[in-house]
Scaffold this motif. Structure first.
Motif, PDB file in Angstrom:
ATOM      1  N   SER A  14     -85.168 -53.352  19.125  1.00  0.00           N
ATOM      2  CA  SER A  14     -84.407 -53.696  18.061  1.00  0.00           C
ATOM      3  C   SER A  14     -83.293 -54.823  18.368  1.00  0.00           C
ATOM      4  O   SER A  14     -83.061 -55.812  17.576  1.00  0.00           O
ATOM      5  CB  SER A  14     -83.550 -52.423  17.244  1.00  0.00           C
ATOM      6  OG  SER A  14     -84.423 -51.530  16.747  1.00  0.00           O
ATOM      7  N   SER A 133     -89.012 -64.303   8.342  1.00  0.00           N
ATOM      8  CA  SER A 133     -89.272 -63.303   7.277  1.00  0.00           C
ATOM      9  C   SER A 133     -90.974 -62.860   7.107  1.00  0.00           C
ATOM     10  O   SER A 133     -91.297 -62.041   7.032  1.00  0.00           O
ATOM     11  CB  SER A 133     -88.905 -63.754   5.890  1.00  0.00           C
ATOM     12  OG  SER A 133     -89.424 -64.661   5.278  1.00  0.00           O
ATOM     13  N   GLU A 137     -91.789 -58.127  12.645  1.00  0.00           N
ATOM     14  CA  GLU A 137     -90.715 -57.582  13.331  1.00  0.00           C
ATOM     15  C   GLU A 137     -89.251 -57.993  12.968  1.00  0.00           C
ATOM     16  O   GLU A 137     -88.224 -57.326  13.051  1.00  0.00           O
ATOM     17  CB  GLU A 137     -90.778 -57.833  14.966  1.00  0.00           C
ATOM     18  CG  GLU A 137     -92.179 -57.001  15.403  1.00  0.00           C
ATOM     19  CD  GLU A 137     -92.339 -57.541  16.927  1.00  0.00           C
ATOM     20  OE1 GLU A 137     -91.491 -58.136  17.537  1.00  0.00           O
ATOM     21  OE2 GLU A 137     -93.261 -57.211  17.597  1.00  0.00           O
ATOM     22  N   ALA A 139     -88.676 -59.433   9.796  1.00  0.00           N
ATOM     23  CA  ALA A 139     -88.648 -59.388   8.219  1.00  0.00           C
ATOM     24  C   ALA A 139     -87.542 -58.356   7.932  1.00  0.00           C
ATOM     25  O   ALA A 139     -86.616 -58.615   7.132  1.00  0.00           O
ATOM     26  CB  ALA A 139     -89.689 -58.876   7.632  1.00  0.00           C
ATOM     27  N   PRO A 140     -87.342 -57.066   8.552  1.00  0.00           N
ATOM     28  CA  PRO A 140     -86.267 -56.373   7.990  1.00  0.00           C
ATOM     29  C   PRO A 140     -84.730 -56.752   8.549  1.00  0.00           C
ATOM     30  O   PRO A 140     -83.955 -56.564   7.546  1.00  0.00           O
ATOM     31  CB  PRO A 140     -86.498 -54.911   8.679  1.00  0.00           C
ATOM     32  CG  PRO A 140     -87.848 -55.024   9.122  1.00  0.00           C
ATOM     33  CD  PRO A 140     -88.273 -56.442   9.444  1.00  0.00           C
ATOM     34  N   LEU A 141     -84.881 -57.375   9.548  1.00  0.00           N
ATOM     35  CA  LEU A 141     -83.352 -57.906  10.083  1.00  0.00           C
ATOM     36  C   LEU A 141     -83.087 -59.342   8.795  1.00  0.00           C
ATOM     37  O   LEU A 141     -81.797 -59.280   8.395  1.00  0.00           O
ATOM     38  CB  LEU A 141     -83.548 -58.678  11.292  1.00  0.00           C
ATOM     39  CG  LEU A 141     -83.732 -57.448  12.337  1.00  0.00           C
ATOM     40  CD1 LEU A 141     -83.809 -58.056  13.684  1.00  0.00           C
ATOM     41  CD2 LEU A 141     -82.262 -56.664  12.369  1.00  0.00           C
ATOM     42  N   ARG A 143     -84.009 -59.608   5.641  1.00  0.00           N
ATOM     43  CA  ARG A 143     -83.678 -58.657   4.474  1.00  0.00           C
ATOM     44  C   ARG A 143     -82.105 -58.234   4.725  1.00  0.00           C
ATOM     45  O   ARG A 143     -81.248 -58.297   3.782  1.00  0.00           O
ATOM     46  CB  ARG A 143     -84.407 -57.601   4.216  1.00  0.00           C
ATOM     47  CG  ARG A 143     -85.791 -57.948   3.365  1.00  0.00           C
ATOM     48  CD  ARG A 143     -86.534 -57.077   3.080  1.00  0.00           C
ATOM     49  NE  ARG A 143     -86.951 -55.996   3.806  1.00  0.00           N
ATOM     50  CZ  ARG A 143     -88.097 -55.912   4.872  1.00  0.00           C
ATOM     51  NH1 ARG A 143     -88.715 -57.095   4.704  1.00  0.00           N
ATOM     52  NH2 ARG A 143     -88.383 -54.984   5.550  1.00  0.00           N
ATOM     53  N   ALA A 144     -81.773 -57.691   5.695  1.00  0.00           N
ATOM     54  CA  ALA A 144     -80.456 -57.233   6.036  1.00  0.00           C
ATOM     55  C   ALA A 144     -79.610 -58.185   6.099  1.00  0.00           C
ATOM     56  O   ALA A 144     -78.472 -58.196   5.375  1.00  0.00           O
ATOM     57  CB  ALA A 144     -80.299 -56.221   7.456  1.00  0.00           C
ATOM     58  N   GLU A 147     -79.023 -59.359   2.155  1.00  0.00           N
ATOM     59  CA  GLU A 147     -78.161 -58.388   1.622  1.00  0.00           C
ATOM     60  C   GLU A 147     -76.873 -58.158   2.280  1.00  0.00           C
ATOM     61  O   GLU A 147     -75.977 -57.697   1.079  1.00  0.00           O
ATOM     62  CB  GLU A 147     -79.103 -57.047   1.363  1.00  0.00           C
ATOM     63  CG  GLU A 147     -80.158 -57.222   0.902  1.00  0.00           C
ATOM     64  CD  GLU A 147     -81.144 -55.921   1.077  1.00  0.00           C
ATOM     65  OE1 GLU A 147     -80.730 -55.004   1.635  1.00  0.00           O
ATOM     66  OE2 GLU A 147     -82.338 -55.982   0.658  1.00  0.00           O
TER      67      GLU A 147
END
Length: 152
Positions: A14, A133, A137, A139-141, A143-144, A147
């Motif tokens: 991560s 995005s 690997e 993409a979740p970051l 989004r974070a 947001e």
């Protein structure tokens, strides 16, 4: 925990993903600001931080606060301030109430450059996030980051 602990491996992975995202964003912004405005990402960041100061009580930042905001050592921040002062983008002066204190303000030329560079910075950031995005690997970051609500 050992080096082979699955939780530690996930944490390390991560961290690597976060580091990769940061590097990609910084690289994209650096290239855009350099080519469009002869400004580094650190210089842009410093101008941006200093432009948010005000003349009222507590309105001027101490050099340590500026260094923390631009994620540089105090000595590196002082050198960066000196370079921007040499370019006429910043000015330094002695504090009226504490002769030991030195204030740094953005000049009109510095404000104009910051205003011109802001859309370039924002577009480069958006492009870097859009590209990242598409990487599963990262993409979740992304989004974070999108947001995240940071107080002004």
């Amino acid at each position: 925990m050992t080096a082979t602990d699955p939780a530690m491996t996930a944490l390390a992975q991560s961290w690597c993903a976060l580091s990769l995202l940061h590097g990609q964003i910084e690289s994209r912004i650096e290239k855009a600001l350099q080519s469009g405005h002869d400004l580094s990402a650190r210089e842009y960041s410093l101008l941006d931080v200093l432009s948010r100061q005000h003349s009222g009580p507590g309105g001027h930042l101490q050099m340590k606060q500026v260094a923390d905001a631009v994620v540089l050592s105090q000595s590196a921040t002082t050198r960066l301030v000196a370079r921007l002062e040499d370019r006429g983008l910043l000015t330094r002066y002695i504090c009226d109430t504490d002769r030991r204190g030195i204030y740094t303000d953005v000049t009109e030329e510095g404000r104009a450059l910051l205003t011109a560079a802001r859309p370039t910075n924002d577009a480069a950031l958006r492009e870097a996030l859009d590209e990242a995005s598409r990487n599963p690997e990262l993409a979740p970051l992304v989004r974070a980051v999108e947001e995240l609500k940071v107080p002004a």
